[in-house]
Motif scaffolding. Structure first.
Motif, PDB file in Angstrom:
ATOM      1  N   TRP A  70     -12.217  -3.523   3.901  1.00 30.33           N
ATOM      2  CA  TRP A  70     -12.308  -3.646   5.352  1.00 30.33           C
ATOM      3  C   TRP A  70     -11.954  -5.051   5.815  1.00 30.33           C
ATOM      4  CZ3 TRP A  70     -17.567  -0.901   6.818  1.00 30.33           C
ATOM      5  CH2 TRP A  70     -17.486   0.448   6.463  1.00 30.33           C
ATOM      6  N   GLY A  71     -11.436  -5.127   7.041  1.00 30.72           N
ATOM      7  CA  GLY A  71     -11.158  -6.413   7.660  1.00 30.72           C
ATOM      8  C   GLY A  71      -9.859  -7.062   7.230  1.00 30.72           C
ATOM      9  N   ARG A  72      -9.007  -6.312   6.558  1.00 29.29           N
ATOM     10  CA  ARG A  72      -7.744  -6.870   6.058  1.00 29.29           C
ATOM     11  C   ARG A  72      -6.515  -6.255   6.719  1.00 29.29           C
ATOM     12  NH1 ARG A  72      -8.012  -5.769   0.004  1.00 29.29           N
ATOM     13  NH2 ARG A  72      -5.999  -6.767   0.102  1.00 29.29           N
ATOM     14  N   GLY A  73      -6.715  -5.395   7.731  1.00 30.98           N
ATOM     15  CA  GLY A  73      -5.585  -4.744   8.402  1.00 30.98           C
ATOM     16  C   GLY A  73      -5.066  -3.526   7.669  1.00 30.98           C
ATOM     17  N   ILE A  74      -5.739  -3.118   6.611  1.00 30.95           N
ATOM     18  CA  ILE A  74      -5.274  -1.980   5.825  1.00 30.95           C
ATOM     19  C   ILE A  74      -5.371  -0.685   6.623  1.00 30.95           C
ATOM     20  CG2 ILE A  74      -5.752  -0.598   3.752  1.00 30.95           C
ATOM     21  CD1 ILE A  74      -6.543  -3.228   2.376  1.00 30.95           C
ATOM     22  N   GLY A  75      -6.405  -0.549   7.460  1.00 25.90           N
ATOM     23  CA  GLY A  75      -6.549   0.657   8.278  1.00 25.90           C
ATOM     24  C   GLY A  75      -5.352   0.864   9.191  1.00 25.90           C
ATOM     25  N   THR A  76      -4.897  -0.201   9.809  1.00 24.86           N
ATOM     26  CA  THR A  76      -3.730  -0.119  10.687  1.00 24.86           C
ATOM     27  C   THR A  76      -2.495   0.284   9.889  1.00 24.86           C
ATOM     28  OG1 THR A  76      -4.635  -1.784  12.179  1.00 24.86           O
ATOM     29  CG2 THR A  76      -2.255  -1.421  12.277  1.00 24.86           C
ATOM     30  N   ASP A  77      -2.292  -0.350   8.742  1.00 25.46           N
ATOM     31  CA  ASP A  77      -1.146   0.004   7.888  1.00 25.46           C
ATOM     32  C   ASP A  77      -1.232   1.458   7.435  1.00 25.46           C
ATOM     33  OD1 ASP A  77      -0.194  -2.572   8.138  1.00 25.46           O
ATOM     34  OD2 ASP A  77      -0.984  -3.239   6.200  1.00 25.46           O
ATOM     35  N   LEU A  78      -2.438   1.918   7.146  1.00 31.08           N
ATOM     36  CA  LEU A  78      -2.638   3.291   6.711  1.00 31.08           C
ATOM     37  C   LEU A  78      -2.294   4.281   7.822  1.00 31.08           C
ATOM     38  CD1 LEU A  78      -3.555   5.406   4.724  1.00 31.08           C
ATOM     39  CD2 LEU A  78      -5.926   4.798   5.261  1.00 31.08           C
ATOM     40  N   MET A 133       0.839  -1.171   0.000  1.00 32.47           N
ATOM     41  CA  MET A 133       0.000   0.000   0.000  1.00 32.47           C
ATOM     42  C   MET A 133       0.889   1.240   0.000  1.00 32.47           C
ATOM     43  SD  MET A 133      -2.764   1.332   2.803  1.00 32.47           S
ATOM     44  CE  MET A 133      -1.842   0.557   4.071  1.00 32.47           C
ATOM     45  N   GLY A 134       0.414   2.275  -0.665  1.00 31.30           N
ATOM     46  CA  GLY A 134       1.153   3.520  -0.710  1.00 31.30           C
ATOM     47  C   GLY A 134       0.210   4.712  -0.673  1.00 31.30           C
ATOM     48  N   LEU A 135       0.802   5.874  -0.538  1.00 31.65           N
ATOM     49  CA  LEU A 135       0.064   7.134  -0.507  1.00 31.65           C
ATOM     50  C   LEU A 135       0.639   8.072  -1.557  1.00 31.65           C
ATOM     51  CD1 LEU A 135       0.066   7.805   3.359  1.00 31.65           C
ATOM     52  CD2 LEU A 135      -1.834   6.929   1.995  1.00 31.65           C
ATOM     53  N   ARG A 136      -0.237   8.868  -2.169  1.00 31.50           N
ATOM     54  CA  ARG A 136       0.203   9.922  -3.074  1.00 31.50           C
ATOM     55  C   ARG A 136      -0.857  11.013  -3.075  1.00 31.50           C
ATOM     56  NH1 ARG A 136      -3.183   9.782  -7.115  1.00 31.50           N
ATOM     57  NH2 ARG A 136      -3.805   7.862  -8.170  1.00 31.50           N
ATOM     58  N   ASP A 137      -0.455  12.200  -3.510  1.00 33.89           N
ATOM     59  CA  ASP A 137      -1.414  13.295  -3.627  1.00 33.89           C
ATOM     60  C   ASP A 137      -2.539  12.909  -4.577  1.00 33.89           C
ATOM     61  OD1 ASP A 137      -0.457  15.463  -1.966  1.00 33.89           O
ATOM     62  OD2 ASP A 137       1.235  15.638  -3.351  1.00 33.89           O
ATOM     63  N   VAL A 138      -3.749  13.358  -4.275  1.00 35.83           N
ATOM     64  CA  VAL A 138      -4.877  13.101  -5.162  1.00 35.83           C
ATOM     65  C   VAL A 138      -4.749  13.941  -6.429  1.00 35.83           C
ATOM     66  CG1 VAL A 138      -6.451  12.443  -3.305  1.00 35.83           C
ATOM     67  CG2 VAL A 138      -6.365  14.829  -4.053  1.00 35.83           C
ATOM     68  N   THR A 139      -5.344  13.436  -7.501  1.00 37.58           N
ATOM     69  CA  THR A 139      -5.397  14.148  -8.773  1.00 37.58           C
ATOM     70  C   THR A 139      -6.836  14.099  -9.283  1.00 37.58           C
ATOM     71  OG1 THR A 139      -5.023  12.228 -10.205  1.00 37.58           O
ATOM     72  CG2 THR A 139      -3.048  13.345  -9.325  1.00 37.58           C
ATOM     73  N   GLU A 140      -7.112  14.880 -10.318  1.00 38.36           N
ATOM     74  CA  GLU A 140      -8.452  14.872 -10.911  1.00 38.36           C
ATOM     75  C   GLU A 140      -8.842  13.484 -11.398  1.00 38.36           C
ATOM     76  OE1 GLU A 140      -9.042  17.909 -13.838  1.00 38.36           O
ATOM     77  OE2 GLU A 140      -8.442  19.505 -12.463  1.00 38.36           O
ATOM     78  N   ALA A 141      -7.879  12.687 -11.796  1.00 34.26           N
ATOM     79  CA  ALA A 141      -8.159  11.329 -12.273  1.00 34.26           C
ATOM     80  C   ALA A 141      -8.684  10.416 -11.163  1.00 34.26           C
ATOM     81  CB  ALA A 141      -6.897  10.729 -12.885  1.00 34.26           C
ATOM     82  N   ASP A 142      -8.577  10.848  -9.911  1.00 31.77           N
ATOM     83  CA  ASP A 142      -8.995  10.030  -8.769  1.00 31.77           C
ATOM     84  C   ASP A 142     -10.436  10.282  -8.336  1.00 31.77           C
ATOM     85  OD1 ASP A 142      -6.398   8.939  -8.528  1.00 31.77           O
ATOM     86  OD2 ASP A 142      -5.767  10.654  -7.311  1.00 31.77           O
ATOM     87  N   VAL A 143     -11.111  11.237  -8.950  1.00 38.50           N
ATOM     88  CA  VAL A 143     -12.440  11.644  -8.472  1.00 38.50           C
ATOM     89  C   VAL A 143     -13.399  10.455  -8.394  1.00 38.50           C
ATOM     90  CG1 VAL A 143     -14.482  13.043  -8.968  1.00 38.50           C
ATOM     91  CG2 VAL A 143     -12.196  14.061  -9.114  1.00 38.50           C
ATOM     92  N   ALA A 144     -13.501   9.662  -9.434  1.00 35.72           N
ATOM     93  CA  ALA A 144     -14.441   8.530  -9.430  1.00 35.72           C
ATOM     94  C   ALA A 144     -14.083   7.515  -8.339  1.00 35.72           C
ATOM     95  CB  ALA A 144     -14.474   7.857 -10.797  1.00 35.72           C
ATOM     96  N   ALA A 145     -12.800   7.198  -8.198  1.00 38.08           N
ATOM     97  CA  ALA A 145     -12.377   6.235  -7.176  1.00 38.08           C
ATOM     98  C   ALA A 145     -12.629   6.781  -5.772  1.00 38.08           C
ATOM     99  CB  ALA A 145     -10.907   5.889  -7.358  1.00 38.08           C
ATOM    100  N   LEU A 146     -12.400   8.071  -5.575  1.00 36.65           N
ATOM    101  CA  LEU A 146     -12.656   8.665  -4.258  1.00 36.65           C
ATOM    102  C   LEU A 146     -14.152   8.757  -3.987  1.00 36.65           C
ATOM    103  CD1 LEU A 146      -9.916  11.429  -4.176  1.00 36.65           C
ATOM    104  CD2 LEU A 146      -9.888   9.181  -3.086  1.00 36.65           C
ATOM    105  N   HIS A 147     -14.938   8.956  -5.041  1.00 41.87           N
ATOM    106  CA  HIS A 147     -16.390   8.972  -4.873  1.00 41.87           C
ATOM    107  C   HIS A 147     -16.894   7.607  -4.406  1.00 41.87           C
ATOM    108  CE1 HIS A 147     -20.637   8.816  -6.303  1.00 41.87           C
ATOM    109  NE2 HIS A 147     -20.659   9.912  -5.564  1.00 41.87           N
ATOM    110  N   ALA A 148     -16.202   6.543  -4.798  1.00 39.54           N
ATOM    111  CA  ALA A 148     -16.576   5.203  -4.349  1.00 39.54           C
ATOM    112  C   ALA A 148     -16.438   5.067  -2.830  1.00 39.54           C
ATOM    113  CB  ALA A 148     -15.731   4.149  -5.051  1.00 39.54           C
ATOM    114  N   VAL A 149     -15.629   5.926  -2.201  1.00 38.52           N
ATOM    115  CA  VAL A 149     -15.507   5.959  -0.739  1.00 38.52           C
ATOM    116  C   VAL A 149     -16.435   7.035  -0.183  1.00 38.52           C
ATOM    117  CG1 VAL A 149     -13.961   6.334   1.220  1.00 38.52           C
ATOM    118  CG2 VAL A 149     -13.132   5.121  -0.811  1.00 38.52           C
ATOM    119  N   TYR A 150     -16.219   8.290  -0.581  1.00 34.59           N
ATOM    120  CA  TYR A 150     -16.983   9.411  -0.037  1.00 34.59           C
ATOM    121  C   TYR A 150     -18.469   9.355  -0.373  1.00 34.59           C
ATOM    122  CZ  TYR A 150     -12.932  12.255   1.399  1.00 34.59           C
ATOM    123  OH  TYR A 150     -11.825  12.766   2.018  1.00 34.59           O
ATOM    124  N   GLY A 151     -18.835   8.643  -1.418  1.00 34.56           N
ATOM    125  CA  GLY A 151     -20.234   8.563  -1.811  1.00 34.56           C
ATOM    126  C   GLY A 151     -20.942   7.322  -1.311  1.00 34.56           C
TER     127      GLY A 151
END
Length: 173
Positions: free
Chosen positions: A95-103, A1-19
């Motif tokens: 959820w349920g895979r330990g990703i939250g802790t890693d994050l 898992m990694g982190l990077r700044d959001v871009t306009e190309a991420d809107v749909a994927a982020l909507h899958a969480v925020y929406g």
């Protein structure tokens, strides 16, 4: 898992969480629509150019498929620039895979190692036990409850505060 700044190309994927009503059940807002998520991404991109930078809205990237699976936020306090608030959300399929802790570990490492912060804190809904487990397992300490801390679409909500200090936190693998 990694982190990077959001871009306009991420809107749909982020909507899958925020929406998603399930993903936002412990957040202090109704699920966001696509234009609202696009506006958040634009604001984050503008904040990325600010000096000093105080807001990091980061896409959470799956290491295997390189898909956006969540969102993380680190906001440095203007009045206390040694301190930052973190928040995060993952697509329910993760959820349920330990990703939250890693994050949380990644956010703490980024804040302490790259940004030189002294204190990192996060607030959670008292009912959000997976967030509690993620923060505690990642090395944060539960500080206590702030009563009626946030007004949500369902009324006032308490928050449980967690924090980590740079001189107490040890990186856990």
């Amino acid at each position: 898992m990694g982190l990077r700044d959001v871009t306009e190309a991420d809107v749909a994927a982020l909507h899958a969480v925020y929406g998603d009503p399930t993903a936002t059940q412990h957040m202090p807002f109704h699920p966001r629509d696509l234009p609202e998520v696009a506006a958040l991404v634009r604001q984050a991109m503008e904040a990325a150019c600010a000096e000093p930078r105080r807001l990091y809205l980061l896409a959470v990237i799956d290491a295997e498929h390189h898909d956006v699976i969540g969102v993380a936020r680190l906001r440095i306090e203007a009045e206390h620039p040694h301190s930052a608030e973190i928040g995060f959300g993952l697509h329910p399929g993760q959820w349920g895979r330990g990703i939250g802790t890693d994050l949380v570990r990644l956010l703490l490492k980024f804040g302490f190692r790259q940004l030189g912060l002294h204190r990192i804190w996060g607030a959670r809904s008292p009912a959000n036990l997976p967030a509690q487990l993620a923060m505690l397992t990642a090395g944060m300490v539960e500080e206590g409850r702030i009563r009626h801390h946030l007004q949500t679409p369902h009324g006032w909500r308490d928050s449980i505060m967690h924090s980590a200090l740079d001189d107490e936190w040890t990186e856990r693998s």
